[in-house]
Design a protein around this motif. Sequence first.
Motif, PDB file in Angstrom:
ATOM      1  N   LEU A  14       0.858  -1.184   0.000  1.00 58.44           N
ATOM      2  CA  LEU A  14       0.000   0.000   0.000  1.00 58.44           C
ATOM      3  C   LEU A  14       0.893   1.232   0.000  1.00 58.44           C
ATOM      4  O   LEU A  14       1.853   1.304   0.776  1.00 58.44           O
ATOM      5  CB  LEU A  14      -0.886   0.037   1.250  1.00 58.44           C
ATOM      6  N   ARG A  15       0.569   2.192  -0.854  1.00 57.49           N
ATOM      7  CA  ARG A  15       1.297   3.460  -0.878  1.00 57.49           C
ATOM      8  C   ARG A  15       0.301   4.605  -0.744  1.00 57.49           C
ATOM      9  O   ARG A  15      -0.703   4.649  -1.467  1.00 57.49           O
ATOM     10  CB  ARG A  15       2.087   3.623  -2.190  1.00 57.49           C
ATOM     11  N   ASP A  16       0.581   5.507   0.183  1.00 55.58           N
ATOM     12  CA  ASP A  16      -0.249   6.703   0.389  1.00 55.58           C
ATOM     13  C   ASP A  16      -1.698   6.339   0.698  1.00 55.58           C
ATOM     14  O   ASP A  16      -2.628   7.026   0.262  1.00 55.58           O
ATOM     15  CB  ASP A  16      -0.185   7.631  -0.826  1.00 55.58           C
ATOM     16  N   SER A  17      -1.894   5.276   1.459  1.00 49.90           N
ATOM     17  CA  SER A  17      -3.245   4.858   1.816  1.00 49.90           C
ATOM     18  C   SER A  17      -3.759   5.747   2.943  1.00 49.90           C
ATOM     19  O   SER A  17      -3.111   5.875   3.990  1.00 49.90           O
ATOM     20  CB  SER A  17      -3.246   3.392   2.260  1.00 49.90           C
ATOM     21  N   PRO A  18      -4.929   6.385   2.781  1.00 50.57           N
ATOM     22  CA  PRO A  18      -5.398   7.337   3.788  1.00 50.57           C
ATOM     23  C   PRO A  18      -5.969   6.643   5.019  1.00 50.57           C
ATOM     24  O   PRO A  18      -6.659   5.626   4.918  1.00 50.57           O
ATOM     25  CB  PRO A  18      -6.483   8.118   3.042  1.00 50.57           C
ATOM     26  N   THR A  19      -5.664   7.187   6.180  1.00 47.25           N
ATOM     27  CA  THR A  19      -6.240   6.771   7.450  1.00 47.25           C
ATOM     28  C   THR A  19      -6.571   8.032   8.241  1.00 47.25           C
ATOM     29  O   THR A  19      -6.200   9.145   7.853  1.00 47.25           O
ATOM     30  CB  THR A  19      -5.267   5.911   8.285  1.00 47.25           C
ATOM     31  N   ASN A  32       2.371   4.159   4.272  1.00 41.30           N
ATOM     32  CA  ASN A  32       2.987   3.260   3.307  1.00 41.30           C
ATOM     33  C   ASN A  32       3.260   1.947   4.028  1.00 41.30           C
ATOM     34  O   ASN A  32       3.766   1.947   5.159  1.00 41.30           O
ATOM     35  CB  ASN A  32       4.298   3.832   2.771  1.00 41.30           C
ATOM     36  N   LEU A  33       2.934   0.861   3.374  1.00 37.49           N
ATOM     37  CA  LEU A  33       3.061  -0.442   4.013  1.00 37.49           C
ATOM     38  C   LEU A  33       3.418  -1.469   2.950  1.00 37.49           C
ATOM     39  O   LEU A  33       2.774  -1.536   1.904  1.00 37.49           O
ATOM     40  CB  LEU A  33       1.735  -0.791   4.698  1.00 37.49           C
ATOM     41  N   ALA A  34       4.463  -2.249   3.221  1.00 39.39           N
ATOM     42  CA  ALA A  34       4.843  -3.341   2.314  1.00 39.39           C
ATOM     43  C   ALA A  34       5.077  -4.592   3.147  1.00 39.39           C
ATOM     44  O   ALA A  34       5.931  -4.598   4.050  1.00 39.39           O
ATOM     45  CB  ALA A  34       6.098  -2.981   1.529  1.00 39.39           C
ATOM     46  N   PHE A  35       4.309  -5.630   2.863  1.00 39.62           N
ATOM     47  CA  PHE A  35       4.453  -6.917   3.538  1.00 39.62           C
ATOM     48  C   PHE A  35       4.874  -7.918   2.486  1.00 39.62           C
ATOM     49  O   PHE A  35       4.110  -8.229   1.561  1.00 39.62           O
ATOM     50  CB  PHE A  35       3.136  -7.312   4.194  1.00 39.62           C
ATOM     51  N   GLU A  36       6.113  -8.431   2.598  1.00 39.37           N
ATOM     52  CA  GLU A  36       6.693  -9.207   1.497  1.00 39.37           C
ATOM     53  C   GLU A  36       7.622 -10.290   2.019  1.00 39.37           C
ATOM     54  O   GLU A  36       8.123 -10.195   3.148  1.00 39.37           O
ATOM     55  CB  GLU A  36       7.468  -8.273   0.566  1.00 39.37           C
ATOM     56  N   PRO A  37       7.846 -11.335   1.198  1.00 39.94           N
ATOM     57  CA  PRO A  37       8.802 -12.364   1.612  1.00 39.94           C
ATOM     58  C   PRO A  37      10.185 -11.759   1.774  1.00 39.94           C
ATOM     59  O   PRO A  37      10.679 -11.035   0.898  1.00 39.94           O
ATOM     60  CB  PRO A  37       8.764 -13.367   0.447  1.00 39.94           C
ATOM     61  N   ALA A  38      10.828 -12.049   2.917  1.00 40.93           N
ATOM     62  CA  ALA A  38      12.171 -11.525   3.171  1.00 40.93           C
ATOM     63  C   ALA A  38      13.233 -12.579   2.908  1.00 40.93           C
ATOM     64  O   ALA A  38      14.394 -12.264   2.699  1.00 40.93           O
ATOM     65  CB  ALA A  38      12.272 -11.040   4.613  1.00 40.93           C
ATOM     66  N   SER A  39      12.827 -13.828   2.943  1.00 41.52           N
ATOM     67  CA  SER A  39      13.745 -14.937   2.679  1.00 41.52           C
ATOM     68  C   SER A  39      12.882 -16.163   2.436  1.00 41.52           C
ATOM     69  O   SER A  39      11.654 -16.077   2.384  1.00 41.52           O
ATOM     70  CB  SER A  39      14.676 -15.162   3.877  1.00 41.52           C
ATOM     71  N   THR A  40      13.501 -17.291   2.275  1.00 41.77           N
ATOM     72  CA  THR A  40      12.733 -18.515   2.049  1.00 41.77           C
ATOM     73  C   THR A  40      11.949 -18.916   3.289  1.00 41.77           C
ATOM     74  O   THR A  40      11.025 -19.718   3.201  1.00 41.77           O
ATOM     75  CB  THR A  40      13.669 -19.671   1.649  1.00 41.77           C
ATOM     76  N   ARG A  41      12.305 -18.346   4.446  1.00 40.41           N
ATOM     77  CA  ARG A  41      11.646 -18.760   5.684  1.00 40.41           C
ATOM     78  C   ARG A  41      11.100 -17.585   6.482  1.00 40.41           C
ATOM     79  O   ARG A  41      10.823 -17.726   7.668  1.00 40.41           O
ATOM     80  CB  ARG A  41      12.618 -19.554   6.550  1.00 40.41           C
ATOM     81  N   GLY A  42      10.915 -16.441   5.861  1.00 33.97           N
ATOM     82  CA  GLY A  42      10.442 -15.310   6.635  1.00 33.97           C
ATOM     83  C   GLY A  42       9.754 -14.246   5.797  1.00 33.97           C
ATOM     84  O   GLY A  42       9.814 -14.259   4.563  1.00 33.97           O
TER      85      GLY A  42
END
Length: 745
Positions: free
Chosen positions: A668-673, A679-689
Motif C-alpha cells: 500500500l502506498r499513500d493509503s489514507p487513514t 505506506n506499508l509493504a508486507f513481502e517475503p524476506a527470505s525462504t523462511r520469513g
Amino acid sequence: MCSVNRREFVAGLAGSTAAFVAPTGRADIAHGNPRTHSLPHDLAETPTVDFRYAPHHSQSTICFPDDANKTIVGQNGDLRYGFARALLVGMEDFATAVEFSLAGFQDDKVVRQWIEAPGVPIVHTLIERPGATLELIAFASRHGDEGRVDNVLMSIKSKGRAVAVVPKVHIRSSEKLELEDYNASVATAISHGSKSPLLVGAKLGETSEKCVWWEESGFTLYLPHGEAAPERAARYFFRLPQEKQTAIVLRENLQDPEMLLAETREFWKNWKPFGTTEWSYPHRHGEFLTACARNIQQARELKNGRLVFQVGPTVYRGLWIVDGNFLLEAARYLGYDKEADQGLQSEWSQQADSGQVIASGGGEHWKDTAIAMFTLVRQCELKQDWSLFRELEPNVSRAIDFLIGLRDQARRGKSTNGRYGLLAPGFADGGIGGVRSEFTNTVWTLAALRTVAAAARQQTIPSLDKAGEFYKELYAALQEAAKKETVRHPAGFDYLPMIAGDDPSVNDPDPWVRPRAQTAQWALSHAIYPGLVFDRLDPIVRGHIALLQACTQEDVPIETGWLWHDSLWTYNASFAAHVYLWAGLRDRAHRTFTGFLNHASPLYCWREEQPLQRALVGQDWGDMPHNWASAECVRYLRHMLALEDGQSLRLLEGITAAELDGSGAYVLRDSPTRFGRINLAFEPASTRGWRLQFERTHGPAPASVAIPETVGGLSIAKISGVPYKKQTGKIELDPQAPRWEAFWS
C-alpha cells in the motif's frame, strides 16, 4: 470504548453460547427456521477462491468509466437495455434484450464466460452445440467521432467437417421493429419512425445474400449463411448505437471489428484503477481489487454537475446513503479524492429543510440522516481536511435536531420504540419492510452520534456538543431495551433481534413468514464495526457474533436479507468478516471473506442476493454488478493490512497462512487513514520469513500501533527502528515512530 485483551475476548466467545439471559424478556422465542441455524463447521480446511458459489444467473457491464450508457451483458452473451423503461411499460426486467444464437434444432449450451482481464471488461461467451462452437465477444467502443457504440463479434467453428451456419438474432423489445431495407445483405433493425437503428449486423466478407426476418415472440433476424470449419470460422459483426447514431455512421466500420476491438483493449490497458494511492496485491486478491475498482467506476455517473457513486446499473442506479458511505470510503482508499468530494456533496444536497437527509432509501429510512453525518466525518478524517465539516456545521446541527425530534415524537406516542426512548418506528431494511418498532435506525444513529461528538470535540465546535449528550441518552435507552428484547436462540445463546418482540410478524403462526433471527442484523454489524458503539465483551456483541456463526452456510451467514429461505445476501458476508476481524477472530474473518469472493461470478462481480446452491426455493434479487459489494471487497482488502480501531491502528490483522505462500507482496502506498497516509509493504524476506515495512506521513498520531506476534505460523523474530513491548498475542509499537521494520520467521 474499554480496552479488552483480544485473547480474553476470543476465550469469552468460546463460552458464549449461553453467555447471558435477559432477566425479563423474550427468552425461548425461536425466530425463523431452526434447521438452517446449524453450528459452524470446522475451520481447519483453508478455503480457496474458485467461484464455487457463483450465481447461476449473472450479468456484467461493458461500459466505460462514468459512462451514461450502462450496457448489460447477460450470462448467455445477450445484451440488455432499458431497465427503467421496462418498469414504466409493465415489463419484468429490461425493455430490450438482444440474444445471439444459430439457426437449426440444436440447443445452445454456455460452457464458459470470461473477461480478458480484471481491468478489461471485454466479455467472451463460449457456446457449444453438438456440431459447432459459437464465441461471442461483447465490447463497447468510442471510435473517433463515431460516439458510443456496443459491439458483438460472433465467430462460429464446426467440430468436424465444414458445415453451413446461419446466425440467429432474437430481439425482445417494447418497440415495434422492422428492417430498414428488406433486400440488403446488411441487417438494419429499426423501430418505426426512428432515425437511429437498434442494430446493424453483417457477415464479415462479401455476400450478396439478403437477411431474413419475421415476428417470432419478438423480432427474429437471420443473417446470410456462412461456412464454418474447425480451422476456419464464419464471422459476423453486430453494432448497436448508444447515442442515436445513424445506420450510415455504424456501417462505416462494420467490416473492421478488429480495429475497434484493438482500440477498446488499448483504452483499458491505459486505464488506471488507482488515483492518489497505489496498491499491489498478488493473485486473486489483486484481481478482485482491480475488477472492483473498475466496477465502481463503470457504475459512477455525472448528475447535476457532480459525480455520483451509484450502486448498480439498473435497479440501484441512483444515490443511496448507506451504500454510499461504504462506496465513498472505498473510493478514498482507491485514491479517487476529487470524485469522493463530489460524491459527499451529492449526499448532503439531499438534505431537506427539516434537517432530514432523504435519498433513494425513502423517508422512513431515518438512519440515512445519521449515516450522512458518519460519512462526512469519515471523509474529512481520511482527507485530513475538516473544512467541509465546519462548513456543514449548521446542516449537521439540523440533522441532529431532526433525530432528537424523532426520539421525542416516539416518546409522546404509544409505540414500543417510544416506550424505550428510541427513535420513532421506521423502515429497517435488510429483510424487514414497512414502518415498525425496530432497532436498526437507532443503532446506526448511535454510530453517527458517537463519531460526530468525537469530531466536534477534536475540532472545538461547541454547537455540536448535543451529539454527545444525545448519544449518552440513546445508548442508555438501547441497553435498557436490550435487556427486555433479548431472545434465546435454539442453538442455546442469546441475541438482540432488530425487530421489537411485540411486532405481529414475530409471533406469526406460520413459521415460514416469520422474520429470521438474523434478519436485518446488518445495521448492528455496522454499529459494531465501523461504528464502534459497543465494547467487545458487550452481550449485544457476543450474541451478534454467535448468531452470525450459527447461520453460516457456504462459508457466509445466510438468510440475512430480503430472501429468508435458503438464500443469502452476498456482501453481508463482508459486514460479518469485518466484525470478526475487529473482534480478533482472524481465521473466521478470512473464511467468511473468502466465502464472499466465492459468491462472485467469474467476471468478478456480485448479485445482491441469490439462492443457496442446493436450494429448491429462492430467486435472484437486486442489482448486478452490485457495487456496494465491490466497495466491501476493497474495504476488506485494505483492512486486512491496516485496520483503524478507534484511535488504534492494527496492522496485518487479516493475514493468515493462506497469504504467506511466498509468491507475492502486499503493498500500500499513500493509503489514507485518520492518522494520515501510510505506506506499508508486507513481502517475503527470505525462504523462511516475511518482512513488514511501515511508514506514516503527516497526521495525528494514533494512541497505539499493534502487530500480531505470530502471522500464519511465523513468529516475530526482529523489530528495528521503533521501541516496542510484547503483550499477549500482539506487539505494541511506539505510535510516534514514523517508520520501522518487523520480521517474522
